[in-house]
Write a protein that holds these residues in place. Structure first.
Motif, PDB file in Angstrom:
ATOM      1  N   THR A   2      42.907 -13.430  51.110  1.00 23.54           N
ATOM      2  CA  THR A   2      42.887 -13.655  52.550  1.00 23.54           C
ATOM      3  C   THR A   2      42.375 -12.429  53.294  1.00 23.54           C
ATOM      4  OG1 THR A   2      45.119 -12.853  52.911  1.00 23.54           O
ATOM      5  CG2 THR A   2      44.881 -15.185  52.419  1.00 23.54           C
ATOM      6  N   THR A   3      41.967 -12.661  54.510  1.00 21.53           N
ATOM      7  CA  THR A   3      41.617 -11.591  55.437  1.00 21.53           C
ATOM      8  C   THR A   3      42.615 -11.646  56.576  1.00 21.53           C
ATOM      9  OG1 THR A   3      39.279 -11.792  54.884  1.00 21.53           O
ATOM     10  CG2 THR A   3      39.824 -10.688  56.961  1.00 21.53           C
ATOM     11  N   VAL A   5      43.701 -10.441  60.249  1.00 21.14           N
ATOM     12  CA  VAL A   5      43.172  -9.903  61.498  1.00 21.14           C
ATOM     13  C   VAL A   5      44.337  -9.801  62.471  1.00 21.14           C
ATOM     14  CG1 VAL A   5      41.530 -10.246  63.388  1.00 21.14           C
ATOM     15  CG2 VAL A   5      40.961 -11.047  61.073  1.00 21.14           C
ATOM     16  N   THR A  16      46.913 -19.463  60.657  1.00 17.44           N
ATOM     17  CA  THR A  16      46.038 -19.374  59.482  1.00 17.44           C
ATOM     18  C   THR A  16      45.023 -20.493  59.528  1.00 17.44           C
ATOM     19  OG1 THR A  16      47.763 -18.374  58.139  1.00 17.44           O
ATOM     20  CG2 THR A  16      45.971 -19.443  56.959  1.00 17.44           C
ATOM     21  N   SER A  19      40.774 -18.910  55.009  1.00 20.18           N
ATOM     22  CA  SER A  19      41.268 -17.686  54.381  1.00 20.18           C
ATOM     23  C   SER A  19      41.558 -16.586  55.391  1.00 20.18           C
ATOM     24  CB  SER A  19      40.265 -17.187  53.337  1.00 20.18           C
ATOM     25  OG  SER A  19      39.042 -16.859  53.953  1.00 20.18           O
ATOM     26  N   TYR A  20      41.570 -16.931  56.676  1.00 20.82           N
ATOM     27  CA  TYR A  20      41.849 -15.939  57.722  1.00 20.82           C
ATOM     28  C   TYR A  20      43.255 -16.136  58.298  1.00 20.82           C
ATOM     29  CZ  TYR A  20      37.014 -14.509  57.694  1.00 20.82           C
ATOM     30  OH  TYR A  20      35.802 -14.015  57.314  1.00 20.82           O
ATOM     31  N   ASN A  22      45.302 -14.771  61.326  1.00 18.00           N
ATOM     32  CA  ASN A  22      45.179 -14.067  62.601  1.00 18.00           C
ATOM     33  C   ASN A  22      46.557 -13.946  63.208  1.00 18.00           C
ATOM     34  OD1 ASN A  22      42.090 -14.126  63.076  1.00 18.00           O
ATOM     35  ND2 ASN A  22      42.629 -16.181  62.405  1.00 18.00           N
ATOM     36  N   ALA A  29      49.554  -6.845  56.555  1.00 20.18           N
ATOM     37  CA  ALA A  29      49.160  -7.348  55.241  1.00 20.18           C
ATOM     38  C   ALA A  29      50.027  -6.666  54.183  1.00 20.18           C
ATOM     39  CB  ALA A  29      47.685  -7.074  54.995  1.00 20.18           C
ATOM     40  N   TYR A  40      50.902 -16.611  54.571  1.00 26.66           N
ATOM     41  CA  TYR A  40      50.273 -16.695  53.247  1.00 26.66           C
ATOM     42  C   TYR A  40      50.618 -18.032  52.604  1.00 26.66           C
ATOM     43  CZ  TYR A  40      48.142 -15.158  48.937  1.00 26.66           C
ATOM     44  OH  TYR A  40      47.314 -15.044  47.844  1.00 26.66           O
ATOM     45  N   TYR A  43      48.184 -20.328  53.889  1.00 27.20           N
ATOM     46  CA  TYR A  43      46.901 -20.101  53.216  1.00 27.20           C
ATOM     47  C   TYR A  43      46.864 -20.864  51.890  1.00 27.20           C
ATOM     48  CZ  TYR A  43      43.773 -17.816  49.936  1.00 27.20           C
ATOM     49  OH  TYR A  43      42.850 -17.586  48.954  1.00 27.20           O
TER      50      TYR A  43
END
Length: 75
Positions: A2-3, A5, A16, A19-20, A22, A29, A40, A43
């Protein structure tokens, strides 16, 4: 993976999409961060269910966590 932000504001949590992840400034993280753990999980759901994630989990989750002023006064 994941990314993550983050935005330098607080009080709205996280969302979510794909894969982002926010989130507000409470999101880190870090596997020990509760908000990260929760998102997560979303995700993983999105990876397992693809586009149907939104109707099965994403939208229902947002309805349960929306601020009361949005639930009482939808636009």
């Amino acid at each position: 993976g994941t990314t993550v932000v983050t935005y330098n504001v607080g009080g709205w949590g996280a969302v979510t999409l794909g894969s982002y992840i926010n989130g507000d400034n409470n999101l880190k993280a870090d596997p020990n961060n509760y908000l990260f753990q929760h998102e997560y999980g979303h995700y993983i759901q999105s990876q397992n269910f693809g586009i149907s994630y939104l109707s099965r989990y994403g939208i229902p989750s947002s309805e349960h966590t929306a601020p009361p002023y949005l639930m009482n006064n939808p636009s």
